[in-house]
Design an enzyme around this catalytic site. Structure first.
Site, PDB file in Angstrom:
ATOM      1  N   ARG A  54       0.822  -1.234   0.000  1.00 35.20           N
ATOM      2  CA  ARG A  54       0.000   0.000   0.000  1.00 35.20           C
ATOM      3  C   ARG A  54       0.850   1.276   0.000  1.00 35.20           C
ATOM      4  O   ARG A  54       0.431   2.338   0.455  1.00 35.20           O
ATOM      5  CB  ARG A  54      -0.946   0.051   1.199  1.00 35.20           C
ATOM      6  N   LYS A  69       3.082  11.716 -11.447  1.00 33.83           N
ATOM      7  CA  LYS A  69       2.297  10.700 -12.155  1.00 33.83           C
ATOM      8  C   LYS A  69       3.165   9.462 -12.369  1.00 33.83           C
ATOM      9  O   LYS A  69       4.289   9.560 -12.881  1.00 33.83           O
ATOM     10  CB  LYS A  69       1.837  11.224 -13.520  1.00 33.83           C
ATOM     11  N   GLU A  75       9.869  17.711 -25.889  1.00 31.35           N
ATOM     12  CA  GLU A  75       9.065  18.153 -24.735  1.00 31.35           C
ATOM     13  C   GLU A  75       9.554  19.513 -24.224  1.00 31.35           C
ATOM     14  O   GLU A  75       8.770  20.324 -23.760  1.00 31.35           O
ATOM     15  CB  GLU A  75       9.105  17.117 -23.603  1.00 31.35           C
ATOM     16  N   LYS A 107       7.338  23.348 -16.018  1.00 28.20           N
ATOM     17  CA  LYS A 107       6.392  22.248 -15.756  1.00 28.20           C
ATOM     18  C   LYS A 107       5.790  22.423 -14.354  1.00 28.20           C
ATOM     19  O   LYS A 107       4.590  22.218 -14.152  1.00 28.20           O
ATOM     20  CB  LYS A 107       7.098  20.892 -15.905  1.00 28.20           C
ATOM     21  N   GLU A 154      -4.571  17.171 -12.673  1.00 28.44           N
ATOM     22  CA  GLU A 154      -4.869  17.241 -14.099  1.00 28.44           C
ATOM     23  C   GLU A 154      -6.355  17.392 -14.402  1.00 28.44           C
ATOM     24  O   GLU A 154      -6.940  16.634 -15.173  1.00 28.44           O
ATOM     25  CB  GLU A 154      -4.312  15.997 -14.815  1.00 28.44           C
ATOM     26  N   ARG A 164      -3.356  21.703 -16.406  1.00 25.16           N
ATOM     27  CA  ARG A 164      -2.312  20.748 -16.756  1.00 25.16           C
ATOM     28  C   ARG A 164      -2.586  20.074 -18.109  1.00 25.16           C
ATOM     29  O   ARG A 164      -1.679  19.530 -18.735  1.00 25.16           O
ATOM     30  CB  ARG A 164      -2.198  19.718 -15.623  1.00 25.16           C
ATOM     31  N   ASN A 166      -0.663  18.793 -22.854  1.00 25.23           N
ATOM     32  CA  ASN A 166      -0.919  17.822 -23.923  1.00 25.23           C
ATOM     33  C   ASN A 166      -0.897  18.465 -25.305  1.00 25.23           C
ATOM     34  O   ASN A 166      -1.296  17.835 -26.287  1.00 25.23           O
ATOM     35  CB  ASN A 166      -2.268  17.130 -23.700  1.00 25.23           C
ATOM     36  N   HIS A 189      -0.237  16.474 -28.469  1.00 24.34           N
ATOM     37  CA  HIS A 189      -0.357  15.061 -28.115  1.00 24.34           C
ATOM     38  C   HIS A 189      -1.555  14.359 -28.768  1.00 24.34           C
ATOM     39  O   HIS A 189      -1.581  13.138 -28.790  1.00 24.34           O
ATOM     40  CB  HIS A 189      -0.412  14.891 -26.595  1.00 24.34           C
ATOM     41  N   HIS A 192      -0.263  11.036 -29.979  1.00 25.89           N
ATOM     42  CA  HIS A 192      -0.670   9.731 -29.450  1.00 25.89           C
ATOM     43  C   HIS A 192      -1.228   8.841 -30.545  1.00 25.89           C
ATOM     44  O   HIS A 192      -1.011   7.621 -30.540  1.00 25.89           O
ATOM     45  CB  HIS A 192      -1.730   9.903 -28.347  1.00 25.89           C
ATOM     46  N   HIS A 250       8.289   9.067 -28.948  1.00 27.04           N
ATOM     47  CA  HIS A 250       7.226   9.945 -28.464  1.00 27.04           C
ATOM     48  C   HIS A 250       7.463  11.402 -28.900  1.00 27.04           C
ATOM     49  O   HIS A 250       6.569  12.074 -29.410  1.00 27.04           O
ATOM     50  CB  HIS A 250       7.154   9.836 -26.939  1.00 27.04           C
TER      51      HIS A 250
END
Ligand SMILES: NC(=O)c1ccc[n+]([C@@H]2O[C@H](COP(=O)([O-])OP(=O)(O)OC[C@H]3O[C@@H](n4cnc5c(N)ncnc54)[C@H](O)[C@@H]3O)[C@@H](O)[C@H]2O)c1
Length: 338
Positions: free
Chosen positions: A115, A137, A179, A212, A222, A226, A230, A233, A237, A250
């Site tokens: 946990r 994240k 990025e 960032k 998010e 935030r 993207n 993206h 993606h 990427h």
């Protein structure tokens, strides 16, 4: 060593020696033990230096194959099993030593094992130093989907050691630069100026991290601002999905996504036409548009799976001008620019 203290955990940036790492780690270890997880590439190149600096610790090492395929359920299973077999306890400290794959996977193990246990991130790629290690994240891929299982988990600290970037292949370095360029476009034109002036890596790594952080501070989970991260993206993606996350990086995929977003913005009378050549120039400096993607419309079917999809259409991120992103809901029939 420079420390950024704006998040709930510090980000230490070091540019010459690993001298400060032992005392930073010491505070969080149990029985002087550290469970280091790395990938085989990073370990082959950088283990000697790291082990030397950790000579006074009991270091338990677990290595994974390099690359995205280690970041799935099987990789999670194998890593967790191996750590338990090696006697990891709830009080122990995990250390992620590698790029975004290692950081995301180890962070997810740290979020779930017993946990939740403590972890520290030592990112070794441009992308992981300026992006994936910042913002809490963590996650793994599930079946075909990227980062489907995940959590928000703060590391105890992030240790950005700039000399690691010197051993990256040119393509991996450039991949991370996409990025950096993206964050410059949406939030800091001085970052783009630094890149064009070819200033030292340390200048733009620190600046990209700080930018960032600005987004995270306003929207940790998010829900809103935030999402602007993207930018590029949606198509990015889709390109990655269609290529099954193979062959194209990427950063290369989102670079095409950035160009597409600007072209669509021009068509929608949102974006400034002058921006297009400027952005082409900066992305081409890092060979980010070399991969041929074919026609944009081939990718539209993948937009439906995009996380930004809502009932009315897709929440598309445009760039009105540099430092000025804007979200507009777009319907499928309005997406063509070919
Ligand atoms: N958590 C987040 O917020 C977030 C954000 C962006 C991306 N990501 C994730 O990050 C991952 C991509 O990260 P990445 O681009 O760092 O990829 P990566 O971890 O696969 O590293 C790229 C390659 O570079 C090698 N490498 C790493 N450091 C090196 C060094 N110093 N010298 C030489 N080689 C080195 C690795 O072994 C690997 O082969 C993806 O899984 C993506 O989903 C997460």
């Amino acid at each position: 060593m420079k420390t950024i203290n704006e998040l709930s955990y510090p980000i230490h940036i070091e540019d010459s020696k690993l001298n400060n790492l032992p005392k930073l780690l010491k505070k969080y270890t149990y029985k002087n033990r550290v469970y280091v997880v790395s990938d085989l590439n990073v370990w082959n190149i950088h283990s000697k230096n790291l082990l030397d600096s950790l000579r006074n610790f009991d270091v338990v090492v677990t290595l994974i194959e390099a690359g995205e395929k280690s970041k799935g359920l099987d990789g999670f299973n194998e890593l967790t099993k191996s750590l338990i077999e090696k006697g990891i306890l709830r009080e122990d400290l995990l250390v992620a030593f590698g790029g975004g794959v290692v950081g995301d996977l180890v962070g997810f193990v740290a979020a779930t094992l017993y946990r939740g246990i403590k972890y520290v991130n030592i990112p070794t790629t441009v992308l992981s130093q300026i992006d994936s290690s910042i913002g809490s994240k963590v996650g793994i891929n599930f079946h075909e989907g990227k980062n489907i299982l995940g959590s928000f988990k703060d590391p105890k600290f992030v240790y950005v050691f700039l000399p690691y970037l010197e051993t990256l292949s040119r393509r991996e370095f450039n991949n991370g630069m996409a990025e950096v360029i993206k964050i410059g476009l949406i939030s800091d034109k001085t970052l783009l100026e630094d890149i064009l002036l070819e200033l030292d890596t340390k200048v733009f790594v620190e600046k990209a991290i700080k930018n960032k952080i600005k987004f995270i501070l306003e929207d940790k989970f998010e829900n809103n601002k935030r999402k602007l991260l993207n930018f590029g993206h949606t198509l990015g993606h889709a390109i990655e999905s269609m290529n099954k996350y193979e062959n194209i990086k990427h950063g290369e995929a989102i670079s095409h996504g950035i160009i597409y977003a600007i072209k669509l913005g021009i068509k929608e009378k949102i974006s400034d036409v002058k921006m297009l050549n400027y952005v082409y120039d900066i992305l081409n400096r890092f060979e980010l548009l070399n991969f041929k993607i074919g026609e944009y419309k081939e990718y539209f079917k993948y937009f439906k799976r995009d996380k930004k999809q809502i009932k009315e259409g897709i929440q598309f991120i445009f760039l009105k001008s540099i430092e000025n992103p804007k979200v507009k809901v777009m319907r499928g029939k309005d997406l063509n620019v070919d």
